[in-house]
Design an enzyme around this catalytic site. Structure first.
Site, PDB file in Angstrom:
ATOM      1  N   HIS A 101      32.526 -25.128 -16.859  1.00  0.00           N
ATOM      2  CA  HIS A 101      33.837 -25.393 -16.229  1.00  0.00           C
ATOM      3  C   HIS A 101      33.986 -26.894 -15.982  1.00  0.00           C
ATOM      4  CE1 HIS A 101      37.191 -23.975 -13.386  1.00  0.00           C
ATOM      5  NE2 HIS A 101      37.298 -25.282 -13.504  1.00  0.00           N
ATOM      6  N   ASN A 136      44.238 -27.509 -18.175  1.00  0.00           N
ATOM      7  CA  ASN A 136      45.355 -27.838 -17.275  1.00  0.00           C
ATOM      8  C   ASN A 136      45.711 -29.320 -17.299  1.00  0.00           C
ATOM      9  OD1 ASN A 136      42.940 -28.496 -15.919  1.00  0.00           O
ATOM     10  ND2 ASN A 136      43.875 -28.256 -13.902  1.00  0.00           N
ATOM     11  N   LEU A 194      39.971 -26.979  -4.663  1.00  0.00           N
ATOM     12  CA  LEU A 194      40.477 -25.606  -4.624  1.00  0.00           C
ATOM     13  C   LEU A 194      39.651 -24.728  -5.547  1.00  0.00           C
ATOM     14  CD1 LEU A 194      44.298 -26.332  -4.571  1.00  0.00           C
ATOM     15  CD2 LEU A 194      42.945 -25.343  -2.725  1.00  0.00           C
ATOM     16  N   HIS A 204      34.366 -20.662 -10.091  1.00  0.00           N
ATOM     17  CA  HIS A 204      34.122 -21.401  -8.839  1.00  0.00           C
ATOM     18  C   HIS A 204      34.291 -20.528  -7.600  1.00  0.00           C
ATOM     19  CE1 HIS A 204      38.460 -21.687  -9.255  1.00  0.00           C
ATOM     20  NE2 HIS A 204      38.418 -22.684 -10.106  1.00  0.00           N
ATOM     21  N   ASP A 253      33.016 -27.477 -12.214  1.00  0.00           N
ATOM     22  CA  ASP A 253      34.403 -27.777 -11.840  1.00  0.00           C
ATOM     23  C   ASP A 253      34.578 -29.270 -11.553  1.00  0.00           C
ATOM     24  OD1 ASP A 253      37.061 -27.345 -11.506  1.00  0.00           O
ATOM     25  OD2 ASP A 253      36.914 -26.443  -9.524  1.00  0.00           O
ATOM     26  N   HIS A 276      39.980 -37.353 -10.133  1.00  0.00           N
ATOM     27  CA  HIS A 276      41.305 -37.865  -9.726  1.00  0.00           C
ATOM     28  C   HIS A 276      41.087 -39.293  -9.261  1.00  0.00           C
ATOM     29  CE1 HIS A 276      43.538 -34.034  -9.596  1.00  0.00           C
ATOM     30  NE2 HIS A 276      42.441 -33.488  -9.115  1.00  0.00           N
ATOM     31  N   HIS A 300      36.794 -30.383 -16.170  1.00  0.00           N
ATOM     32  CA  HIS A 300      38.096 -31.029 -16.394  1.00  0.00           C
ATOM     33  C   HIS A 300      37.832 -32.443 -16.897  1.00  0.00           C
ATOM     34  CE1 HIS A 300      40.393 -27.987 -14.047  1.00  0.00           C
ATOM     35  NE2 HIS A 300      39.258 -27.886 -13.388  1.00  0.00           N
ATOM     36  N   LEU A 301      38.404 -32.759 -18.047  1.00  0.00           N
ATOM     37  CA  LEU A 301      38.160 -34.093 -18.624  1.00  0.00           C
ATOM     38  C   LEU A 301      39.398 -34.989 -18.605  1.00  0.00           C
ATOM     39  CD1 LEU A 301      36.016 -33.141 -21.755  1.00  0.00           C
ATOM     40  CD2 LEU A 301      35.209 -34.188 -19.636  1.00  0.00           C
ATOM     41  N   ARG A 302      40.576 -34.381 -18.376  1.00  0.00           N
ATOM     42  CA  ARG A 302      41.838 -35.145 -18.414  1.00  0.00           C
ATOM     43  C   ARG A 302      42.054 -35.778 -19.798  1.00  0.00           C
ATOM     44  NH1 ARG A 302      42.373 -32.247 -13.846  1.00  0.00           N
ATOM     45  NH2 ARG A 302      41.406 -33.206 -12.050  1.00  0.00           N
ATOM     46  N   HIS A 329      41.109 -18.499 -12.270  1.00  0.00           N
ATOM     47  CA  HIS A 329      41.207 -19.177 -10.981  1.00  0.00           C
ATOM     48  C   HIS A 329      41.686 -18.098 -10.009  1.00  0.00           C
ATOM     49  CE1 HIS A 329      41.935 -22.725  -8.315  1.00  0.00           C
ATOM     50  NE2 HIS A 329      42.564 -21.749  -7.663  1.00  0.00           N
ATOM     51  N   LYS A 366      42.529 -19.009 -20.121  1.00  0.00           N
ATOM     52  CA  LYS A 366      42.425 -19.357 -18.698  1.00  0.00           C
ATOM     53  C   LYS A 366      43.644 -18.883 -17.927  1.00  0.00           C
ATOM     54  CE  LYS A 366      41.295 -21.578 -14.914  1.00  0.00           C
ATOM     55  NZ  LYS A 366      40.173 -22.225 -14.256  1.00  0.00           N
ATOM     56  N   ALA A 425      43.615 -32.033  -5.109  1.00  0.00           N
ATOM     57  CA  ALA A 425      42.401 -31.219  -4.990  1.00  0.00           C
ATOM     58  C   ALA A 425      41.513 -31.491  -6.196  1.00  0.00           C
ATOM     59  CB  ALA A 425      42.777 -29.745  -4.955  1.00  0.00           C
TER      60      ALA A 425
HETATM   61  O1  DOR Z   1      39.867 -28.612  -6.969  1.00  0.00           O
HETATM   62  C1  DOR Z   1      40.322 -28.306  -8.070  1.00  0.00           C
HETATM   63  N1  DOR Z   1      40.709 -29.244  -8.963  1.00  0.00           N
HETATM   64  N2  DOR Z   1      40.472 -27.023  -8.362  1.00  0.00           N
HETATM   65  C2  DOR Z   1      41.092 -26.623  -9.472  1.00  0.00           C
HETATM   66  O2  DOR Z   1      41.217 -25.454  -9.659  1.00  0.00           O
HETATM   67  C3  DOR Z   1      41.683 -27.615 -10.402  1.00  0.00           C
HETATM   68  C4  DOR Z   1      41.042 -28.910 -10.301  1.00  0.00           C
HETATM   69  C5  DOR Z   1      41.830 -30.010 -10.960  1.00  0.00           C
HETATM   70  O3  DOR Z   1      42.286 -29.835 -12.087  1.00  0.00           O
HETATM   71  O4  DOR Z   1      41.984 -31.063 -10.345  1.00  0.00           O
HETATM   72 ZN    ZN Z   2      38.654 -26.239 -12.323  1.00  0.00          ZN
END
Ligand code: DOR
Ligand code: ZN
Length: 349
Positions: free
Chosen positions: A17, A45, A224, A178, A252, A256, A19-21, A140, A103, A268
Site C-alpha cells: 500500500h 488516488n 485516515l 490499513h 500507506d 504531502h 502513494h507515490l503521487r 478503504h 481499489k 491526511a
Molecule cells: O492518511 C491517508 N492519506 N489515508 C488515505 O487513505 C489516503 C492517504 C493520501 O492519499 O494522502
Molecule cells: Zn492509502
C-alpha cells in the site's frame, strides 16, 4: 530465516500500500520505496485518478522512469473504482496485468476520493466480475455518513458494508487496508478466510490518538483512518505478534507537502517510506515477535496475491540509525514519519 542478536536477513519485502503521487513528488519519494521494497501496490488516488488501462500504463511508466536504484522494482497498479467503471476495462486490465487489484474508496472518505463510491450496491456488477476472475478488491474501510463519528467509521463500515458484501461475494478476495481497530483485527481473525486479509501501517502500530492530541496537536500524525485509542493500537500490535498470516505489510506511505499538512484544513497522510521498515522491526522486537517479521514483510502478502516470493534478501542490522529530518522538493518540504529520531536498527543495502 537466519536470526542472530545483531542482525536479521529476510526475503526482500514488498509494500502492499503506497502513494507515490506525480511529477516532482514522485521523482523524490520513489527511491525510498524502491530501496527497501521489491514490489509495491500503487494507489490510484491521483488528482486525476487512475480509472482505466491507458492511464495505468502511462503512470506505471512514469514510476519506472522516476526510480533509479532498483532495476527489479515492480509497481503493481490498481484501478480506482467508480460507479462508471466498465467491467470490460477491469477484466482486460487484470488479464493483461495492467491492474493487480481494484481499489474501493467510499466517496469523500479520504484524499482524492470524491469520485469514489457513493453506494456500494452500484458496483455490485463490478464485484461480481472481480470475484469471477480472482481480482482482489482493496478497501478503504470507512463509512462516510456525516452522522457517524470519525472514530467509529471503520467499525461501522464492517457492520454496514463489508459483512453484507462478503456474504454476497464469498469468493471475492478482499484486503481491508490499513486497519486501525480491535474490531477489524477480530473480524479478520474470526473470518479465518483465504479470501480476507488486512494490511497494518507502522504508524498505527506505533501510535494512538493521545500521541496525536495530547500536549499539542501533531499534524504529522494525522492520517485516515484516524489514530484510535490505545486498546486498538494494542490489538494491532498483538495481531502482528501472533504470526497470523492474514496480516501483512502495507505502509500507506502518503507524502504531502508540509504547507498542506500544517494548514487550517491539513491533509491526511503520513510519509513513512524512509522509516517504515525500521519502524516495523522496532515494533516486532518490542513485541518479542521477530520470528514472524519475515512472514509479515515478505511472505503473507505474496501468498495472498498468489505471487512468488522475492528471490533477493535484505539484512537489517541492530545498529542505531537516524531517520532523515526533512526532504526538500524545490521550495517545498516533506517531513517523514519519525523525522530525526534515532531507531535501533539500520538497513544494509
Ligand atoms: O492518511 C491517508 N492519506 N489515508 C488515505 O487513505 C489516503 C492517504 C493520501 O492519499 O494522502
Ligand atoms: Zn492509502
Amino acid at each position: 530465516m537466519p536470526i542472530s542478536f545483531k542482525k536479521i536477513t529476510i526475503i526482500k519485502p514488498d509494500d502492499w500500500h503506497v502513494h507515490l503521487r506525480e511529477k516532482n513528488i514522485l521523482k523524490t519519494v520513489i527511491n525510498y520505496t524502491t530501496s527497501f521494497y521489491q514490489r509495491a501496490i500503487i494507489m490510484p488516488n491521483l488528482c486525476n485518478p487512475i480509472v482505466n488501462c491507458k492511464q495505468s500504463i502511462y503512470y506505471r511508466n512514469k514510476i519506472l522512469k522516476a526510480q533509479n536504484n532498483n532495476k527489479k522494482f515492480q509497481p503493481l497498479m490498481t484501478c480506482y473504482l467508480t460507479e462508471f467503471t466498465s467491467p470490460k476495462e477491469l477484466e482486460v486490465g487484470f488479464s493483461k496485468n495492467f491492474f493487480t487489484a481494484g481499489k474501493l474508496y467510499p466517496s469523500y472518505s479520504t484524499t482524492n476520493s470524491e469520485k469514489g463510491i457513493k453506494n456500494i450496491k452500484n458496483i455490485y456488477s463490478l464485484l461480481e466480475i472481480m470475484e469471477k476472475i480472482g481480482m482482489p478488491l482493496l478497501i478503504h474501510g470507512e463509512e462516510t455518513e456525516s452522522t457517524i463519528d470519525i472514530f467509529d467509521r471503520e467499525t461501522k463500515f464492517i457492520d454496514n458494508t463489508l459483512d453484507p458484501l462478503r456474504n454476497t461475494f464469498p469468493y471475492l478476495k478482499i484486503v481491508l487496508e490499513h486497519i486501525t481497530t480491535k474490531e477489524s483485527v477480530d473480524y479478520v481473525v474470526d473470518s479465518n478466510s483465504p479470501y480476507l486479509a488486512a494490511t497494518i501501517t507502522p504508524h498505527h502500530l506505533m501510535l494512538n490518538r493521545n500521541d496525536m492530541l495530547v500536549n499539542g496537536i501533531k499534524p504529522y500524525f494525522y492520517c485516515l483512518p484516524i489514530l484510535k485509542r490505545k486498546i486498538h493500537q494494542i490489538a494491532l500490535r498483538n495481531a502482528i505478534a501472533s504470526g497470523n498470516k492474514s496480516f501483512f505489510l502495507g505502509s500507506d506511505t502518503a507524502p504531502h507537502y508540509d504547507k498542506n499538512k500544517i494548514n487550517t484544513t491539513g491533509c491526511a497522510g503520513i510519509f513513512n517510506a524512509p522509516s517504515s521498515l525500521l519502524a516495523y522491526i522496532t515494533v516486532f522486537e518490542e513485541m518479542n515477535a521477530l520470528k514472524y517479521f519475515q512472514a509479515f514483510c515478505s511472505e503473507n502478502g505474496p501468498k495472498f496475491y498468489n505471487m512468488p516470493l522475492n528471490k533477493e534478501k535484505i539484512t537489517l542490522v541492530r545498529k542505531p540509525s537516524q531517520v532523515i529530518k526533512r526532504i526538500k522538493i524545490g521550495k517545498n518540504i516533506i517531513t517523514p514519519f519519525l523525522a530525526g529520531q534515532i531507531l535501533n536498527w539500520s538497513i544494509n543495502i
